[in-house]
Design a protein around this motif. Structure first.
Motif, PDB file in Angstrom:
ATOM      1  N   VAL A 155       3.292   8.255  -3.540  1.00  0.00           N
ATOM      2  CA  VAL A 155       2.014   7.692  -3.116  1.00  0.00           C
ATOM      3  C   VAL A 155       1.483   8.406  -1.872  1.00  0.00           C
ATOM      4  CG1 VAL A 155       0.901   5.607  -2.225  1.00  0.00           C
ATOM      5  CG2 VAL A 155       2.534   5.449  -4.097  1.00  0.00           C
ATOM      6  N   GLY A 214      -3.476   5.059  -1.259  1.00  0.00           N
ATOM      7  CA  GLY A 214      -2.219   4.326  -1.303  1.00  0.00           C
ATOM      8  C   GLY A 214      -2.102   3.672  -2.663  1.00  0.00           C
ATOM      9  N   TYR A 241      -2.370   4.343  -8.172  1.00  0.00           N
ATOM     10  CA  TYR A 241      -2.188   4.768  -6.787  1.00  0.00           C
ATOM     11  C   TYR A 241      -2.750   6.170  -6.571  1.00  0.00           C
ATOM     12  CZ  TYR A 241       1.865   7.137  -8.881  1.00  0.00           C
ATOM     13  OH  TYR A 241       2.689   7.904  -9.673  1.00  0.00           O
ATOM     14  N   LYS A 301       0.818  -1.211   0.000  1.00  0.00           N
ATOM     15  CA  LYS A 301       0.000   0.000   0.000  1.00  0.00           C
ATOM     16  C   LYS A 301       0.857   1.269   0.000  1.00  0.00           C
ATOM     17  CE  LYS A 301      -3.481   2.522   2.551  1.00  0.00           C
ATOM     18  NZ  LYS A 301      -4.253   2.663   3.763  1.00  0.00           N
ATOM     19  N   ALA A 302       1.973   1.256   0.694  1.00  0.00           N
ATOM     20  CA  ALA A 302       2.837   2.434   0.791  1.00  0.00           C
ATOM     21  C   ALA A 302       3.570   2.747  -0.513  1.00  0.00           C
ATOM     22  CB  ALA A 302       3.852   2.252   1.922  1.00  0.00           C
ATOM     23  N   LEU A 320      -0.796   8.272   1.363  1.00  0.00           N
ATOM     24  CA  LEU A 320      -1.369   7.274   2.264  1.00  0.00           C
ATOM     25  C   LEU A 320      -2.484   7.847   3.111  1.00  0.00           C
ATOM     26  CD1 LEU A 320       1.812   5.368   3.436  1.00  0.00           C
ATOM     27  CD2 LEU A 320       0.038   4.592   1.867  1.00  0.00           C
ATOM     28  N   ARG A 353       7.117   5.209  -2.945  1.00  0.00           N
ATOM     29  CA  ARG A 353       6.662   5.775  -1.673  1.00  0.00           C
ATOM     30  C   ARG A 353       6.652   7.298  -1.663  1.00  0.00           C
ATOM     31  NH1 ARG A 353      10.251   2.163   2.310  1.00  0.00           N
ATOM     32  NH2 ARG A 353      11.727   2.746   0.682  1.00  0.00           N
TER      33      ARG A 353
END
Length: 91
Positions: free
Chosen positions: A40, A47, A67, A15-16, A42, A37
């Protein structure tokens, strides 16, 4: 998200925004193939939402990802900490 290459490789997208490749189902030491990362978001339920390796992999060394992308703070935001979030797809 998990995706399988026709050569038996296994890709795991977190997800990260970190995407790892395992050589096969028995492999316990993955190789990081992409690190998104920094791109993205969160925030909330956002994410990295989807990942798919091309069906022709490894002959076609392509993967697709979608994402929630980080954005810039806007002057018209109701909150000074609000960030514009957009979905982004990449190859």
């Amino acid at each position: 998200s998990v995706s399988f290459g026709s050569d038996g490789s296994v890709f795991v997208a977190e997800k990260a925004g970190l995407i790892k490749r395992f050589d096969n189902m028995a492999d316990t030491t993955p190789t990081v193939v992409a690190d998104l990362r920094a791109k993205v978001s969160l925030f909330g339920d956002r994410g990295l939402m989807g990942f798919q390796v091309d069906p022709g992999f490894p002959a076609v060394p392509t993967a697709f990802v979608i994402y929630g992308a980080r954005g810039k703070v806007t002057d018209t935001s109701p909150s000074p900490t609000a960030v514009v979030i957009a979905a982004r797809s990449s190859r």
